[in-house]
Write a protein that holds these residues in place. Structure first.
Motif, PDB file in Angstrom:
ATOM      1  N   SER A 220      -1.740  11.641   9.927  1.00 17.20           N
ATOM      2  CA  SER A 220      -1.027  10.400  10.231  1.00 17.20           C
ATOM      3  C   SER A 220       0.452  10.674  10.456  1.00 17.20           C
ATOM      4  N   TYR A 221       1.120   9.711  11.070  1.00 19.50           N
ATOM      5  CA  TYR A 221       2.565   9.852  11.276  1.00 19.50           C
ATOM      6  C   TYR A 221       3.204   8.483  11.471  1.00 19.50           C
ATOM      7  N   SER A 222       4.527   8.427  11.260  1.00 22.31           N
ATOM      8  CA  SER A 222       5.327   7.237  11.550  1.00 22.31           C
ATOM      9  C   SER A 222       6.601   7.683  12.248  1.00 22.31           C
ATOM     10  N   LEU A 223       6.874   7.083  13.397  1.00 25.19           N
ATOM     11  CA  LEU A 223       8.091   7.403  14.147  1.00 25.19           C
ATOM     12  C   LEU A 223       9.239   6.458  13.792  1.00 25.19           C
ATOM     13  N   TYR A 224       9.039   5.630  12.747  1.00 26.60           N
ATOM     14  CA  TYR A 224      10.091   4.706  12.329  1.00 26.60           C
ATOM     15  C   TYR A 224      10.927   5.258  11.175  1.00 26.60           C
TER      16      TYR A 224
ATOM     17  N   GLN B 179       0.860  -1.187   0.000  1.00 22.99           N
ATOM     18  CA  GLN B 179       0.000   0.000   0.000  1.00 22.99           C
ATOM     19  C   GLN B 179       0.897   1.239   0.000  1.00 22.99           C
ATOM     20  N   ARG B 180       0.802   2.044  -1.047  1.00 25.34           N
ATOM     21  CA  ARG B 180       1.769   3.132  -1.240  1.00 25.34           C
ATOM     22  C   ARG B 180       1.722   4.175  -0.139  1.00 25.34           C
ATOM     23  N   VAL B 181       0.513   4.499   0.329  1.00 17.74           N
ATOM     24  CA  VAL B 181       0.421   5.520   1.374  1.00 17.74           C
ATOM     25  C   VAL B 181       1.068   5.031   2.668  1.00 17.74           C
ATOM     26  N   ILE B 182       1.063   3.721   2.886  1.00 16.74           N
ATOM     27  CA  ILE B 182       1.695   3.150   4.089  1.00 16.74           C
ATOM     28  C   ILE B 182       3.197   3.017   3.883  1.00 16.74           C
ATOM     29  N   ASP B 183       3.599   2.324   2.831  1.00 21.15           N
ATOM     30  CA  ASP B 183       5.019   1.984   2.657  1.00 21.15           C
ATOM     31  C   ASP B 183       5.894   3.206   2.413  1.00 21.15           C
ATOM     32  N   THR B 184       5.401   4.161   1.644  1.00 18.30           N
ATOM     33  CA  THR B 184       6.221   5.323   1.308  1.00 18.30           C
ATOM     34  C   THR B 184       6.045   6.448   2.319  1.00 18.30           C
ATOM     35  N   MET B 185       4.811   6.746   2.671  1.00 16.32           N
ATOM     36  CA  MET B 185       4.551   7.920   3.518  1.00 16.32           C
ATOM     37  C   MET B 185       4.662   7.614   5.010  1.00 16.32           C
ATOM     38  N   PHE B 186       4.046   6.529   5.453  1.00 17.21           N
ATOM     39  CA  PHE B 186       3.999   6.236   6.890  1.00 17.21           C
ATOM     40  C   PHE B 186       4.349   4.769   7.131  1.00 17.21           C
ATOM     41  N   PRO B 187       5.611   4.397   6.904  1.00 18.64           N
ATOM     42  CA  PRO B 187       5.983   2.978   6.979  1.00 18.64           C
ATOM     43  C   PRO B 187       5.994   2.445   8.402  1.00 18.64           C
ATOM     44  N   ILE B 188       5.747   1.143   8.507  1.00 15.90           N
ATOM     45  CA  ILE B 188       5.876   0.451   9.787  1.00 15.90           C
ATOM     46  C   ILE B 188       7.027  -0.534   9.658  1.00 15.90           C
ATOM     47  N   ALA B 189       7.797  -0.688  10.723  1.00 16.96           N
ATOM     48  CA  ALA B 189       8.932  -1.609  10.713  1.00 16.96           C
ATOM     49  C   ALA B 189       8.469  -3.005  11.129  1.00 16.96           C
ATOM     50  N   LYS B 190       9.189  -4.025  10.678  1.00 16.88           N
ATOM     51  CA  LYS B 190       8.922  -5.382  11.161  1.00 16.88           C
ATOM     52  C   LYS B 190       9.280  -5.432  12.640  1.00 16.88           C
ATOM     53  N   GLY B 191       8.320  -5.842  13.450  1.00 21.27           N
ATOM     54  CA  GLY B 191       8.510  -5.799  14.892  1.00 21.27           C
ATOM     55  C   GLY B 191       7.973  -4.519  15.492  1.00 21.27           C
TER      56      GLY B 191
END
Length: 590
Positions: free
Chosen positions: A432-436, A212-224
């Motif tokens: 939205s935001y991602s701290l990773y 999902q582009r909005v997730i992977d590029t903009m607000f990615p989550i790390a494994k774990g």
């Protein structure tokens, strides 16, 4: 050890005569042997949370304690299974009692009759510790089940053999350090409220590719890592979670339907067997476990369902697999906590939720992580936790949303207005935001080039500028803007519609690899850069927006998977030629 019921209040039962029982022990209540769990003890009096309907149960009914805490049975046979909130296999229950589940039904979580092909990987005389792999079982075509020594045992293998066994038949014998011998089977039990041990927890440094582009590029989550998907009714929480479960590059998916509608679990059950895993070509169900405790099932069991799911996930993580836990939704789980807390007459916190709501949420999410597994072979596994939050009316100031925001590192805020416009995934890029991002930057730089993070920042800047310019447009109209600002609006619209928006019903667009995402975003931003240079040289903005390549960029996300690299390069070449022609034409006019 048995006692007697003295009071029944919905799913809460008070019993006496249980002086030898302990907190968290599982009990059987009444003539129907309803399953329950001891919540509090006061002398020989116990408050019991019953996980089944208690109508017809009255004072004087017998309560029998098992002496064990609420546990799950772990071993071959869990993959492709669908369990209720306390790990009872629903398919086996249907075979035994029919579609209407009777109270007190007892069915083992694993099939105790089925034989599995066990292949030993250690020899007699090998010294092993808790977590060491002693054999393997091909559970499905894509999951190799690794049979491990229980975490609390260590010693020397004195006997082991390959062959066909049930999960309860001994496959090996272990001599402990004190000289006693223990028979090892393929099944083991583990209490759900206790996290399984690990050697070391590492900072998450690899992204979880969801397609999902909005997730992977903009607000990615790390494994774990940990993430929350909050949003009002109809904003697409389940859509996002289904997409994550379908396409995430993990080995095992544990999907927990906690208090949501039954038709959503039905969708998963119908879709997953038909969908092909893009990595293995097999059915997605071949690597999925479903925990179903839907809105028409007992409320009390919701609270146990998330622990059941995450304990199963930890077991597969200990094998060295990447596991994703999808919980839908933690708000319904919190409502179960609130109901039981109220019946226990505990002092309520904000909006009636128990005062310990935040700590219970933290206990759930802290079991995620990228870890070095116990054992002597340096296995690495990861457990990623994604929980949906269903705040009433989309009000993120309510207690469950606020407590979750303080815990998780990724926040995908869903927007009902985007969903009503049919913009899916309906993740609002401004909230939205991602701290990773900082911890994942080295991986992105190494695998996708340093331009990837720079392009992400440029796209976010365009979207934020668009939000500011829209206020001006509403006052004076779009035509009053300068050509550069008009280009900002056009480029931001391309980012929104041609990049962030995806169609889950189109195979080509439903999943987008990282390389494709990088090339597509680069194509849009190159168009923006070329147009800005052309406008600076006096080219009219209207002509730049109408070039044929502009339409081809809009259709670029629909290009077949094996053709996109060449197609994007051709579009870029055509785009440069058309924009240069407009610039040259403008120079001749002058």
């Amino acid at each position: 050890m048995s006692g007697k019921v003295v009071k029944v209040s919905g799913p809460l039962v008070v019993a006496t005569g249980l002086s030898d029982a302990n907190m968290s022990d599982v009990v059987r209540v009444g003539p129907q042997r309803l399953i329950g769990e001891i919540l509090t003890m006061n002398g020989d009096s116990a408050s019991i949370q019953v996980y089944e309907e208690t109508s017809g149960l009255g004072p004087g009914a017998e309560v029998e304690t098992t002496g064990y805490p609420m546990s799950v049975e772990l071993g071959p046979g869990m993959i492709e299974g669908i369990y209720d909130g306390i790990q009872r296999p629903l398919e086996k229950i249907v075979e035994k009692v029919g579609a209407c589940i009777t109270r007190g039904v007892e069915v083992p979580a694993l099939d105790h009759e089925k034989k599995w092909e066990f292949t030993a990987v250690v020899e007699p005389g090998a010294k092993v510790t808790g977590g060491d792999i002693i054999g393997t079982v091909p559970e499905t075509p894509v999951v190799l089940h690794k049979v491990m020594v229980p975490p609390y045992l260590s010693g020397t293998i004195t006997k082991i053999q390959s062959g066909s066994f049930t999960v309860l038949e001994p496959v090996a014998t272990l001599r402990k350090e004190d000289g006693s011998e223990v028979e090892l089977t393929m099944a083991q039990k583990w209490p759900v409220r206790t996290g399984r041990p690990y050697q070391h927890k590492y900072p998450p440094v690899r992204p979880l590719c969801s397609g999902q582009r909005v997730i992977d590029t903009m607000f990615p989550i790390a494994k774990g890592g940990t993430a929350a998907v909050p949003g009002p009714f109809g904003s697409g929480k389940t859509v996002v979670q289904h997409q994550l479960a379908k396409w995430s590059d993990v080995d095992i998916v544990i999907y927990i339907g906690c208090g949501e509608r039954g038709n959503e679990m039905t969708d998963v059950l119908r879709e997953f067997p038909e969908l092909k895993d893009p990595r293995t070509g097999e059915s997605l169900m071949k690597r999925t476990v479903l925990i179903a405790n839907t809105s028409d099932m007992p409320v009390a069991a919701r609270e146990a369902s998330v622990y059941t799911g995450i304990t199963i996930a930890e077991y597969f993580r200990d094998m060295g697999y990447d596991v994703a836990v999808i919980a839908d939704s933690t708000s319904r789980w919190a409502e179960a906590l609130r109901e039981m807390s109220g019946r226990l007459e505990e002092m309520p916190g904000e909006e009636g939720y128990p005062a310990y709501l935040a700590s219970r949420l933290a206990q759930f999410y802290e079991r995620a992580g990228s870890v070095e597994c116990i054992g002597s072979d340096d296995r690495r596994g990861s457990l990623t936790a994604v929980g949906a939050v269903s705040p009433p009316g989309g009000d993120l100031s309510e207690p469950v949303s606020q407590a979750t925001m303080r815990i998780v590192k990724v926040f995908w805020a869903l927007d009902a207005q985007l969903a009503y416009k049919r913009h899916f995934p309906a993740i609002n890029w401004l909230n939205s935001y991602s701290l990773y991002l900082d911890s994942l930057k080295p991986w992105f730089d190494e695998n996708l080039g340093k331009e990837f993070m720079a392009n992400r920042a440029a796209a976010m800047k365009l979207l934020q500028s668009e939000a500011s310019l829209n206020e001006i447009v509403q006052l004076v109209g779009k035509d009053a803007l300068s050509p550069a600002d008009q280009l900002t609006l056009e480029a931001a619209r391309m980012v929104r519609e041609d990049f962030l928006q995806q169609n889950a019903f189109v195979d080509v667009d439903g999943f987008s690899s990282y390389d494709r995402q990088e090339k597509l975003l680069s194509l849009i931003l190159n168009y923006d850069a070329l147009c800005r240079a052309a406008i600076a040289k006096g080219a009219p903005a209207a002509k730049l927006f109408d070039i044929p390549a502009r339409e081809k960029i809009g259709r670029a996300k629909s290009v077949e998977v094996d053709e996109y690299a060449q197609a994007y390069a051709a579009i870029e070449t055509e785009m440069e030629q058309e924009i240069n022609a407009i610039v040259d034409e403008g120079g001749e006019d002058q």
